[in-house]
Design a protein around this motif. Structure first.
Motif, PDB file in Angstrom:
ATOM      1  N   GLY A 100      17.011  60.376  48.670  1.00 30.04           N
ATOM      2  CA  GLY A 100      17.127  60.671  47.250  1.00 30.04           C
ATOM      3  C   GLY A 100      16.892  59.420  46.418  1.00 30.04           C
ATOM      4  O   GLY A 100      17.476  58.376  46.680  1.00 30.04           O
ATOM      5  N   ARG A 101      16.015  59.534  45.440  1.00 27.10           N
ATOM      6  CA  ARG A 101      15.757  58.396  44.557  1.00 27.10           C
ATOM      7  C   ARG A 101      16.984  58.129  43.686  1.00 27.10           C
ATOM      8  O   ARG A 101      17.626  59.070  43.215  1.00 27.10           O
ATOM      9  CB  ARG A 101      14.572  58.702  43.634  1.00 27.10           C
ATOM     10  N   PRO A 102      17.289  56.865  43.465  1.00 24.82           N
ATOM     11  CA  PRO A 102      18.402  56.560  42.561  1.00 24.82           C
ATOM     12  C   PRO A 102      18.088  57.067  41.148  1.00 24.82           C
ATOM     13  O   PRO A 102      16.930  57.043  40.723  1.00 24.82           O
ATOM     14  CB  PRO A 102      18.475  55.026  42.580  1.00 24.82           C
ATOM     15  N   ILE A 103      19.107  57.534  40.464  1.00 21.35           N
ATOM     16  CA  ILE A 103      18.939  57.982  39.085  1.00 21.35           C
ATOM     17  C   ILE A 103      19.453  56.875  38.172  1.00 21.35           C
ATOM     18  O   ILE A 103      20.591  56.428  38.307  1.00 21.35           O
ATOM     19  CB  ILE A 103      19.732  59.279  38.820  1.00 21.35           C
ATOM     20  N   ASP A 104      18.607  56.452  37.268  1.00 24.28           N
ATOM     21  CA  ASP A 104      18.995  55.398  36.331  1.00 24.28           C
ATOM     22  C   ASP A 104      19.750  56.017  35.154  1.00 24.28           C
ATOM     23  O   ASP A 104      19.166  56.689  34.305  1.00 24.28           O
ATOM     24  CB  ASP A 104      17.747  54.662  35.837  1.00 24.28           C
ATOM     25  N   MET A 105      21.049  55.817  35.116  1.00 28.16           N
ATOM     26  CA  MET A 105      21.867  56.383  34.037  1.00 28.16           C
ATOM     27  C   MET A 105      22.258  55.324  33.014  1.00 28.16           C
ATOM     28  O   MET A 105      23.254  55.473  32.293  1.00 28.16           O
ATOM     29  CB  MET A 105      23.121  57.058  34.609  1.00 28.16           C
ATOM     30  N   SER A 106      21.461  54.258  32.951  1.00 27.76           N
ATOM     31  CA  SER A 106      21.803  53.162  32.020  1.00 27.76           C
ATOM     32  C   SER A 106      21.977  53.644  30.590  1.00 27.76           C
ATOM     33  O   SER A 106      22.785  53.113  29.823  1.00 27.76           O
ATOM     34  CB  SER A 106      20.712  52.095  32.039  1.00 27.76           C
ATOM     35  N   ASP A 115      18.973  61.366  43.343  1.00 31.36           N
ATOM     36  CA  ASP A 115      18.356  62.672  43.149  1.00 31.36           C
ATOM     37  C   ASP A 115      18.877  63.657  44.203  1.00 31.36           C
ATOM     38  O   ASP A 115      19.003  63.314  45.372  1.00 31.36           O
ATOM     39  CB  ASP A 115      16.841  62.484  43.295  1.00 31.36           C
ATOM     40  N   GLU A 116      19.154  64.894  43.774  1.00 25.67           N
ATOM     41  CA  GLU A 116      19.776  65.869  44.674  1.00 25.67           C
ATOM     42  C   GLU A 116      18.821  66.935  45.190  1.00 25.67           C
ATOM     43  O   GLU A 116      19.259  67.948  45.728  1.00 25.67           O
ATOM     44  CB  GLU A 116      20.940  66.559  43.946  1.00 25.67           C
TER      45      GLU A 116
END
Ligand SMILES: [Cu+2]
Length: 257
Positions: free
Chosen positions: A61-67, A82-83
């Motif tokens: 799963g790709r990291p999700i950027d929640m900045s 990513d789910e």
């Protein structure tokens, strides 16, 4: 135990069937469910259990950027990912919607549970990511984040909706009037937020858990088509015949295309 290989919709797979054993405010109560038709007996039926696996190397799963949403980002100790493919130990595949797609006698009706399914927006993700709900059953949509979410239902058979929930603690309920596999749910504010609802006219559905397992209970005797749906890997089907109160196993293995 007997194994069979079925043809595939949407990918290669191996299947084993073995016999054994608008701005939202807090909304009022959900709409009444249809005046109850006779509900099927739910005490003495058969059970279908199984496990869903992924064969090969599951995509990470790709990291999700929640900045852009510090309040969401702060809810994680490790970066959320990513789910769309969640594979656990031994390549167990989560978030597969497994349901009876054919075989329930036409005309047989089932009463939706009075308990709502809860869909929470928490940490800028939907929880759960995949869920089943009966026609007429309330879906309670919550915002547990102190940020604006806007939930949109993308549906073909059901009425779409598009509602914002700007504040933490907000709740609203929605129901779906028609069976549909799947209704897509997404957030207009956060492009990574996606959820999928399988809307069914009967209670014969389940979602695979972290160990890939699922259980469908209380099936009357009959021959059923079981469909397993995954958002990336498509669908597979199996045929299972239930007699009496027996348990049968249907395992699904999804593979890379
Ligand atoms: Cu959002």
């Amino acid at each position: 135990m007997k194994g069979r290989i079925f043809s595939v919709v949407g990918g290669m797979f191996l299947l084993t069937v073995c016999g054994k054993g608008e701005q939202s405010q807090v909304q009022a109560a959900p709409p009444a469910i249809d005046p109850a038709p006779a509900s099927a007996s739910s005490s003495a039926g058969g059970t279908i259990t199984g496990k869903v696996r992924f064969t090969g190397t599951a995509p990470r799963g790709r990291p999700i950027d929640m900045s852009e949403e510090a309040a969401c980002k702060a809810k994680y100790t490790t970066p959320p990912t990513d789910e769309s493919v969640v594979a656990g130990a031994a390549n167990a595949l989560s978030n597969v919607f497994v349901y009876v797609s054919a075989g329930v006698p036409a005309g047989q009706t089932f009463t939706a549970p009075a308990t709502p399914v809860v869909l929470d927006q928490d940490g800028c993700r939907y929880r759960p990511h995949v869920f089943g709900v009966m026609v007429g059953q309330a879906v309670e949509i919550r915002n547990s984040d102190p940020v604006l979410h806007n939930i949109k239902a993308v549906a073909k058979r059901n009425r779409p909706f598009n509602v914002s929930q700007p504040n933490a603690g907000m709740k609203m309920t929605r129901t779906f009037a028609q069976p549909e596999v799947m209704v897509n749910l997404e957030c207009n504010v956060h492009g990574w937020m996606k959820a999928y609802a399988g809307v069914r006219p009967d209670p014969f559905f389940a979602v695979s858990g972290p160990d890939g397992s699922f259980t469908i209970k209380d099936l009357p005797p009959g021959t059923y088509t079981i469909e397993a749906w995954h958002e990336k890997f498509g669908t597979q089907t199996a045929t299972v015949t239930i007699a009496g109160t027996e348990s049968k196993t249907a395992n699904f293995t999804f593979a890379a295309r």
